[in-house]
Design an enzyme around this catalytic site. Structure first.
Site, short mmCIF file in Angstrom:
data_model
loop_
_atom_site.label_atom_id
_atom_site.label_comp_id
_atom_site.label_asym_id
_atom_site.label_seq_id
_atom_site.Cartn_x
_atom_site.Cartn_y
_atom_site.Cartn_z
N CYS A 82 0.75 -0.99 -0.09
CA CYS A 82 -0.03 0.06 -0.09
C CYS A 82 0.93 1.16 0.11
O CYS A 82 1.90 1.07 -0.40
CB CYS A 82 -0.93 -0.11 1.12
N ARG A 83 0.72 2.28 0.65
CA ARG A 83 1.40 3.55 0.59
C ARG A 83 2.37 3.60 1.67
O ARG A 83 3.49 3.56 1.35
CB ARG A 83 0.38 4.85 0.84
#
Length: 113
Positions: A82-83
């Site tokens: 993800c981020r």
């Protein structure tokens, strides 16, 4: 051991199924291989940059998320990111609860890629 309460309210040890890999190890694991590589960020984040060959499955779209993973082979490893690592960790826990046994999570997420 790290025990967390799973979606059914029971304590579950996720450490046997989920391995967090640094950028180098993650890159080596996915390079030149056909793997189940999943970006759990939003479509907008994905459009702004992603790891090659990744499939975007938005963690926040619960119905779509579950239905996508129900189609995958649970006997094969899944590589998530993800981020920053928070969403992919939550996604990994969901996958263990769905029966996946081998999940690799990118440490620090795409921001460290």
């Amino acid at each position: 051991m790290s025990f967390l309460t799973n979606i059914f309210g029971r304590k579950k040890d996720y450490s046997d199924s989920i391995k967090v890999l640094n950028k180098s190890a993650f890159s080596s694991a996915i390079s030149n291989k056909k793997v189940q590589l999943i970006d759990v960020r939003t479509p907008n984040e994905f459009t702004n940059g992603h790891i090659g060959n990744a499939v975007n499955v938005d963690f926040f779209k619960s119905d779509t998320f579950v239905s996508y993973f129900e189609k995958l082979d649970i006997s094969k490893p899944v590589y998530l990111y993800c981020r920053s690592g928070a969403r992919s960790r939550k996604a990994a826990h969901k996958l263990v609860d769905m029966g996946f046994k081998e999940i690799y999570d990118l440490q620090g997420g795409y921001s460290k890629w």
